[in-house]
Design an enzyme around this catalytic site. Structure first.
Site, PDB file in Angstrom:
ATOM      1  N   LYS A   1       0.796  -1.231   0.000  1.00 35.08           N
ATOM      2  CA  LYS A   1       0.000   0.000   0.000  1.00 35.08           C
ATOM      3  C   LYS A   1       0.827   1.279   0.000  1.00 35.08           C
ATOM      4  O   LYS A   1       0.433   2.270  -0.601  1.00 35.08           O
ATOM      5  CB  LYS A   1      -0.936   0.024   1.224  1.00 35.08           C
ATOM      6  CG  LYS A   1      -2.090  -0.929   1.114  1.00 35.08           C
ATOM      7  CD  LYS A   1      -2.954  -0.907   2.367  1.00 35.08           C
ATOM      8  CE  LYS A   1      -4.107   0.030   2.212  1.00 35.08           C
ATOM      9  NZ  LYS A   1      -5.193  -0.238   3.194  1.00 35.08           N
TER      10      LYS A   1
ATOM     11  N   ASP B   1     -10.046   4.419   1.707  1.00 35.14           N
ATOM     12  CA  ASP B   1     -10.358   3.927   3.060  1.00 35.14           C
ATOM     13  C   ASP B   1     -11.150   4.962   3.866  1.00 35.14           C
ATOM     14  O   ASP B   1     -12.048   4.603   4.634  1.00 35.14           O
ATOM     15  CB  ASP B   1      -9.066   3.574   3.823  1.00 35.14           C
ATOM     16  CG  ASP B   1      -8.490   2.236   3.387  1.00 35.14           C
ATOM     17  OD1 ASP B   1      -9.244   1.397   2.847  1.00 35.14           O
ATOM     18  OD2 ASP B   1      -7.274   2.022   3.581  1.00 35.14           O
TER      19      ASP B   1
END
Ligand code: ATR
Length: 284
Positions: free
Chosen positions: A76, A113
């Site tokens: 990520k 997110d």
């Protein structure tokens, strides 16, 4: 990344999730459900890519029909350096979870997110507003960065942050500004007092991990309490908050909602998050 010639005939769009390990990811079940629901001829697959192979994989995937992918541990953060376009929120969070392989060959990296976190609360606790009072956040890892950023953007007047490793919480304060206040982990029980929003972003309480032991007795019953852990769906943290009369929202919805923007960009349909979607992911 270089421009690729268009294929002679239209290809079935492919997407997936890049990580290692990846076998336990729920994303293939989620996107697979949406693809079937919308009758889209496409596929979403788990891609186990080792850290050293990330750059080569991102070069190859668009050539073989991938329109984009999700990114998870351990890629990520590393993926940002490989992207041509990084959204402001991904840059601020320091990680991306959603990639688009653009037709012009450019790699676009975003982080959804925070959207997933906020939309989960909006759907499951419609009366919740971030501006109602301070937020208290446990943890200062990657998920916490996205959540703190989203809470500040949504209008939280203050975000109190406690983390076992205090320096990580202090880094967030440096990065996100003076509305973030750092509370020592040993004093974490005090930080829920008067909080309108309380969030566990640590792995504590997950099946097989250590217990969440911070006492919640100073919690107001008016607080909205949520956890990013969703195995079990009701963590001991959420159970304790519910016993105190708080509204609680489980973490599965964040996973479902963070997936919406990627699916929409790759496959052209905005998917709904509803009970059937939850059931499809839980039964996978
Ligand atoms: P993620 O990207 O999912 O947030 P992470 O970056 O590894 O994952 O962060 C995990 C979080 O859980 C961190 O806040 C971590 O605290 P540390 O920064 O001190 O490691 C927290 N965490 C994990 N195990 C913990 C434990 N036993 N006690 C307290 N906090 C814990």
């Amino acid at each position: 990344m270089t421009m690729q010639p268009a294929p002679a005939h239209p290809r079935i769009p492919l997407a997936g999730v890049i990580g290692s390990p990846i076998a336990h990811s729920r994303s293939p079940a989620l996107h697979g459900f949406w693809l079937r629901r919308h009758g889209i001829a496409g596929h979403y697959v788990p891609l186990d890519i080792a850290a050293g192979d990330l750059a080569a994989a991102l070069k190859m995937l668009p050539k073989i029909g991938f329109v984009g992918c999700n990114v998870t541990i351990p890629h990520k953060e590393n993926v940002l350096a490989l992207a041509d376009i990084v959204t402001d929120r991904a840059a601020l969070i320091g990680a991306a979870n959603t990639l688009i392989f653009r037709k012009d060959g450019k790699l676009h990296a975003d982080n959804t997110d925070g959207i997933g976190f906020i939309n989960n609360l909006r759907q499951n606790a419609p009366h919740w507003v971030a501006s109602a009072g301070p937020a208290a956040v446990f943890g200062a890892g990657g998920a916490a960065r996205a959540i703190v950023s989203a809470l500040l953007e949504a209008g939280a007047p203050e975000v109190r942050l406690a983390n076992r490793t205090r320096t990580r919480a202090e880094t967030l304060r440096t990065d996100f500004g003076t509305r973030v206040t750092v509370v020592d982990w040993t004093q974490a029980a005090a930080m829920v007092e008067g909080a309108a929003t309380v969030v566990n972003t640590t792995s504590l309480g997950m099946t097989g991990k250590s217990e969440f032991k911070v006492p919640l007795d100073r919690l107001s019953p008016r607080a909205l309490v949520t956890d990013i852990v969703y195995t079990p769906l009701e963590t001991p943290f959420l159970r304790a908050a519910r016993d105190m009369g708080c509204t609680t929202v489980d973490g599965l919805g964040m996973l479902l909602h963070q997936a919406v923007p990627g699916f929409e960009r790759w496959f052209g349909v905005r998917p709904a998050v509803d009970d059937e979607t939850r059931a499809a992911v839980l039964s996978a």
